[in-house]
Design a protein around this motif. Sequence first.
Motif, mmCIF file in Angstrom:
data_model
loop_
_atom_site.group_PDB
_atom_site.id
_atom_site.type_symbol
_atom_site.label_atom_id
_atom_site.label_comp_id
_atom_site.label_asym_id
_atom_site.label_seq_id
_atom_site.Cartn_x
_atom_site.Cartn_y
_atom_site.Cartn_z
ATOM 1 N N TYR A 90 0.848 -1.209 0.000
ATOM 2 C CA TYR A 90 0.000 0.000 0.000
ATOM 3 C C TYR A 90 0.868 1.237 0.000
ATOM 4 O O TYR A 90 2.079 1.184 0.242
ATOM 5 C CB TYR A 90 -0.958 0.020 1.188
ATOM 6 C CG TYR A 90 -0.290 -0.088 2.541
ATOM 7 C CD1 TYR A 90 0.374 1.023 3.111
ATOM 8 C CD2 TYR A 90 -0.324 -1.278 3.256
ATOM 9 C CE1 TYR A 90 0.992 0.908 4.350
ATOM 10 C CE2 TYR A 90 0.285 -1.394 4.490
ATOM 11 C CZ TYR A 90 0.944 -0.298 5.035
ATOM 12 O OH TYR A 90 1.563 -0.404 6.235
ATOM 13 N N LYS A 92 0.359 4.974 1.941
ATOM 14 C CA LYS A 92 -0.485 5.756 2.859
ATOM 15 C C LYS A 92 -0.076 7.213 2.796
ATOM 16 O O LYS A 92 1.115 7.529 2.690
ATOM 17 C CB LYS A 92 -0.293 5.266 4.306
ATOM 18 C CG LYS A 92 -1.012 3.976 4.628
ATOM 19 C CD LYS A 92 -0.906 3.676 6.126
ATOM 20 C CE LYS A 92 -1.586 2.364 6.478
ATOM 21 N NZ LYS A 92 -1.164 1.878 7.825
ATOM 22 N N ASN A 93 -1.072 8.096 2.875
ATOM 23 C CA ASN A 93 -0.743 9.529 2.925
ATOM 24 C C ASN A 93 -0.447 9.934 4.374
ATOM 25 O O ASN A 93 -0.449 9.088 5.270
ATOM 26 C CB ASN A 93 -1.861 10.367 2.296
ATOM 27 C CG ASN A 93 -3.169 10.256 3.082
ATOM 28 O OD1 ASN A 93 -3.182 9.738 4.218
ATOM 29 N ND2 ASN A 93 -4.239 10.723 2.467
ATOM 30 N N GLY A 96 -2.439 8.746 7.170
ATOM 31 C CA GLY A 96 -2.501 7.310 7.422
ATOM 32 C C GLY A 96 -3.539 6.599 6.590
ATOM 33 O O GLY A 96 -3.827 5.423 6.793
ATOM 34 N N GLU A 97 -4.117 7.305 5.604
ATOM 35 C CA GLU A 97 -5.107 6.672 4.742
ATOM 36 C C GLU A 97 -4.408 5.929 3.603
ATOM 37 O O GLU A 97 -3.497 6.472 2.970
ATOM 38 C CB GLU A 97 -6.037 7.732 4.139
ATOM 39 C CG GLU A 97 -6.835 8.485 5.166
ATOM 40 C CD GLU A 97 -7.405 9.780 4.585
ATOM 41 O OE1 GLU A 97 -8.262 10.388 5.241
ATOM 42 O OE2 GLU A 97 -6.968 10.196 3.473
ATOM 43 N N LYS A 98 -4.851 4.679 3.333
ATOM 44 C CA LYS A 98 -4.314 3.924 2.213
ATOM 45 C C LYS A 98 -4.867 4.507 0.908
ATOM 46 O O LYS A 98 -6.040 4.301 0.585
ATOM 47 C CB LYS A 98 -4.692 2.448 2.301
ATOM 48 C CG LYS A 98 -3.977 1.681 3.383
ATOM 49 C CD LYS A 98 -4.249 0.177 3.277
ATOM 50 C CE LYS A 98 -3.552 -0.576 4.396
ATOM 51 N NZ LYS A 98 -3.893 -2.013 4.422
ATOM 52 N N ASP A 101 -3.945 0.525 -2.666
ATOM 53 C CA ASP A 101 -4.070 -0.665 -1.823
ATOM 54 C C ASP A 101 -4.075 -1.924 -2.686
ATOM 55 O O ASP A 101 -4.988 -2.135 -3.482
ATOM 56 C CB ASP A 101 -5.369 -0.558 -1.010
ATOM 57 C CG ASP A 101 -5.476 -1.701 0.003
ATOM 58 O OD1 ASP A 101 -4.585 -2.599 0.004
ATOM 59 O OD2 ASP A 101 -6.461 -1.696 0.765
ATOM 60 N N TYR A 167 4.725 10.309 2.140
ATOM 61 C CA TYR A 167 3.943 9.090 1.937
ATOM 62 C C TYR A 167 4.683 7.901 2.493
ATOM 63 O O TYR A 167 5.913 7.826 2.406
ATOM 64 C CB TYR A 167 3.680 8.869 0.436
ATOM 65 C CG TYR A 167 2.700 9.877 -0.125
ATOM 66 C CD1 TYR A 167 1.323 9.631 -0.072
ATOM 67 C CD2 TYR A 167 3.155 11.063 -0.686
ATOM 68 C CE1 TYR A 167 0.433 10.566 -0.593
ATOM 69 C CE2 TYR A 167 2.264 11.989 -1.196
ATOM 70 C CZ TYR A 167 0.902 11.733 -1.140
ATOM 71 O OH TYR A 167 0.014 12.651 -1.630
ATOM 72 N N GLU A 168 3.919 6.995 3.068
ATOM 73 C CA GLU A 168 4.490 5.725 3.529
ATOM 74 C C GLU A 168 4.253 4.679 2.441
ATOM 75 O O GLU A 168 3.106 4.430 2.058
ATOM 76 C CB GLU A 168 3.810 5.260 4.823
ATOM 77 C CG GLU A 168 4.348 3.917 5.311
ATOM 78 C CD GLU A 168 3.489 3.305 6.420
ATOM 79 O OE1 GLU A 168 2.548 3.989 6.885
ATOM 80 O OE2 GLU A 168 3.733 2.142 6.794
#
Lengths: 447, 447, 447
Positions: A90, A92-93, A96-98, A101, A167-168
Amino acid sequence: MSLKIIWDRYILGKMIDFNKTGFDFDSAGEGMYHIISALYPICRSITGEGVRQTLNFIQQHLPLQQVEVPTGTPVLDWVVPKEWNIQDAYVKNHHGEKIIDFQQSNLHVLNYSIPVHKTLPLAELKPHLFSLPEYPNWIPYRTSYYQENWGFCLQHQRLESLEDCEYEVYIDASLTEGALTYGECVLPGATTDEVLFSCHCCHPSLCNDNLSGLALMTWLAKYLSASSRRYSYRFLFIPGTIGSITWLSRNEAQVPHIKHGLVVAGVGDSGPLTYKKSRQGEAEIDRVVSHVLHHSGVPYQLQGFSPYGYDERQYCSPGFNLPVGSLTRSPFGTYPEYHTSADNLDFVSPEALAESLEVYLAVVDVLEHNHTYLNTHPYGEPQLGKRGLYDRMGGKQTTPESRMALLWVLNLSDGTHSLLDIAERSHLPFGVIKQAAQALAQTDLLV
Amino acid sequence: MSLKIIWDRYILGKMIDFNKTGFDFDSAGEGMYHIISALYPICRSITGEGVRQTLNFIQQHLPLQQVEVPTGTPVLDWVVPKEWNIQDAYVKNHHGEKIIDFQQSNLHVLNYSIPVHKTLPLAELKPHLFSLPEYPNWIPYRTSYYQENWGFCLQHQRLESLEDCEYEVYIDASLTEGALTYGECVLPGATTDEVLFSCHCCHPSLCNDNLSGLALMTWLAKYLSASSRRYSYRFLFIPGTIGSITWLSRNEAQVPHIKHGLVVAGVGDSGPLTYKKSRQGEAEIDRVVSHVLHHSGVPYQLQGFSPYGYDERQYCSPGFNLPVGSLTRSPFGTYPEYHTSADNLDFVSPEALAESLEVYLAVVDVLEHNHTYLNTHPYGEPQLGKRGLYDRMGGKQTTPESRMALLWVLNLSDGTHSLLDIAERSHLPFGVIKQAAQALAQTDLLV
Amino acid sequence: MSLKIIWDRYILGKMIDFNKTGFDFDSAGEGMYHIISALYPICRSITGEGVRQTLNFIQQHLPLQQVEVPTGTPVLDWVVPKEWNIQDAYVKNHHGEKIIDFQQSNLHVLNYSIPVHKTLPLAELKPHLFSLPEYPNWIPYRTSYYQENWGFCLQHQRLESLEDCEYEVYIDASLTEGALTYGECVLPGATTDEVLFSCHCCHPSLCNDNLSGLALMTWLAKYLSASSRRYSYRFLFIPGTIGSITWLSRNEAQVPHIKHGLVVAGVGDSGPLTYKKSRQGEAEIDRVVSHVLHHSGVPYQLQGFSPYGYDERQYCSPGFNLPVGSLTRSPFGTYPEYHTSADNLDFVSPEALAESLEVYLAVVDVLEHNHTYLNTHPYGEPQLGKRGLYDRMGGKQTTPESRMALLWVLNLSDGTHSLLDIAERSHLPFGVIKQAAQALAQTDLLV
């Protein structure tokens, strides 16, 4: 079913006893579509568990042998690569929202991505993002098999809306010593001469390219397993390019037995049937498929060989030069849905799959019955009346077409013309010529 | 320059080092036009001083050998004729006015006229006058090589206006034992296999037919003399018919070395390039010229061989049957200016000459590089990536076309296909195929 | 006569000396029409007196040998059938009126009907009546050679008007041990190589199919009997199918001498000339007829071989595979008058017959003169001027066409090209090539 194939079920039925096997030809389209639906969610690549799951499923229908070739094995000019598996991925911003995905679509991950887990700004992320500006709602399908990299594929619309933040990125994949897996099913026939059918089994959630090929080949094998066979039939479910190279490398002794072959792909869309000839160009398989399509009553196109395409590239490499063509519907790369998320379950239909299967079966029918007979009474025309062939044939009233077929078979069965030669020269469909030959072979006129 | 020949200067330049030789391709058209202008005033015929003066001029550009063959020498089925020279000629009316004057145009005299000096009435003069009623302002070009005669050619307008009086006719010409003169230039190459270029050098003040041929062949020889050569090249500047017959008669041992050839004529007008095939019809030169023209981007036409035309008639006579075609612009006899005073310096242009030369150079380029390679890894496709050929070739980013060329060269280099065969089958221009082959030959994949 | 055949009478006349033989080509059409008129009333079948009367008539024109083959003789896969003869036949209604009368038209009787004499109701009569609903005024032609039956053919209009009463049917025919009769005429030539002409002589009162064939073949044989001949010529007047089978069966030793052949039928109607190729497809006869028709200036069509049609079916059966085509006008079965009473004396014309004959003669002319010459001066062009061929040929001024023909003959006479090959390649008519070859053969240039 509105198929117009001139080999009607009666004729095909003589080779394949539907009643005996319990197969219902009408439901074949639905059956193939069902296979595509079942295999659609699996994340396949050229190696890994996705391939094994796929082959396991097909094994419910066919006596399929699964072959594992270890990473590092030299195969022709290549080496079997590391095995790739993926659990999750994924992006994530900063909330923490994916926003991307893998669980939503396995196309989101660059196929064969190396594992990664880090946080980075948009500017550094962007070189790892792939989209289709012309089709902003579609996810592209991308791979990086032979150059280590990681990346994500996404809708261009979504790419455009990305905020300029951190971003993660997370890809829980592994690239390890393992194996390349392929499936093989052989149906022995009266002779060891073989007909090869090969499809690539390496694309993730893409329906036409090439779950349709897997589905058609499964049903084709089912039909043929229940019929009498002059030829032996070999069905290969292999990863593209490296799979055919691996199989060829391991089966050099088997290769000379391959007398005819087809690469099966893209057989579920609504486009016209397309035959790409083998490198030989005038091989029997080339003439057979051309003949079947010519008389099929459905639109079609013929293409000369080119060294770009599917696994026919390997079978037709100059060292092997096998008589292997490729019979598809819309050619690869010619439709916008190709290699995108739009090649989905809506893009293929039971009707198109059934029509494609029927053409494949008609091709097999010609190959099986393309004998060369000899007229035992070649001087003048033999008297048909005294043998009950003047106005009746096989218990049925003759037609002008079947009478002409009798005359053509007698006239050209001089030992140098096969039934296909006769069908081509007479412009009659092979099925009609075949029936005439069978009727004559029941008298003393043809051996 | 607006030429669209696909062999751009870069590709041609690899064979011909313009910088090294100091040649400027852009100025080639002007250079050829300059030669035509310089040679235009000379009165040439199939023998005589006009031919020698012409060859002397060309010798300033080329190491040309002048060959003299005595009158009376048997050459094949013919005999070298007497040598013809002319100093002056005129027709005067009864007022003593020169109404036809050789000094104004050498076309005024029937070429090969015997000497004459007498006074005669119009009625007796008329059978010796030739004009073109359809083009009353043009002087026709006429000859009488093998039947002794005298005559004048003039504008039809002028013929019509002649008074019915006595005329003094005067031709100060000589027809004597002498020689037939031709020029020959040989550029030796890596092999003794030869490419023949032949042009006729016998017409007086006519620009397209055939000063354009002399000019183009001179520049072609200049370029080739400064380049490396696989083939040897032979350039013949000869009088039409009797010249090629004389050369063939004296060089029978040399004839088998001629592997390809072109007759050069009519290359300066604005018409489309026209290739007339050799008698063999499918010789390599026929295929090469067809291929070059097909990919040239300029209009062109192909014609089958016919035993009428220029000196290809002799080279393609059945005893020799050489692979010699003829590459012109407008075919002879198809334009009204042909063999008239209107085939003058306005009828040819530097642009047309340069375009013709470029096509000739492209033909030479294909002949020089039409090798047959062997793929050393013919089983399956070799892995291009590990050899740095996947997306770069020769230090440049590959294009879809150059990638296809790599695949085609690998697929067809089985020892039976030349690069021209591959170019024809792939529908790619030879230059692209050649570059792909050269890139592959730098790896271990092609020998 | 408005024929446009390019082989004008002058050229044909060189082969056939009309003055000497007293034949008048202009009256040939009338002469053939006269034969048709004379033979029209006779009731022919595949055996019987009708055939003998017909051959007796033709024997007035030709030295024809009549051959009798007894009933029961095995011929290839067949057996010679019983001989059929008929004296009278009718159907009377209950008033004793003859409503169908053999004396009015021999087509009224089903050909090969067995004898019958009985009274029966309409319902029982009807299965024995044949008519053409689409053409209610025409009588169809029907046969029942190999299945014993009786019947009457009549106008559909008349059939429709029959009352539901008792009818007296009477056929005074006999089917007995006898013979099959055919006619054969052989004109020996300089060689034993043969040209075969074959027509079927078995149809009753039908003009185009095939009295026109009998008439044309008679005149063709008359012409050829009066001319010098390189080939031997064989003319067969035989009943369809069983006749050619019988001849082939009895002449196996003769068959290898047949080098070319044509089946002659349907040559009197107004339709375009139609050539159906031999089974070989590219035999000399196929090329010759195509060439003649191409240059004839009249409409024509070419058809590939098919094993359905006239006696070419037997000559082209695989065991014999003779180079025998069929040259007709409208193909059989394609015109409504075919096999009906409308194929009468109005359906054929002297003009069409004469045009067909001229094409047959032109074909013979090409066959006779299609030699392969050798240019004795193959190196370079020979000098035509010194041999008087530069602007005159055979005492006449040359034309651009005849000059080109001289050059083509010289250029291609290398021992591998026949005159027909040269005509085809040069796109010149054979007659022009032939004249050039004959002029050259009178010099030392051609042998």
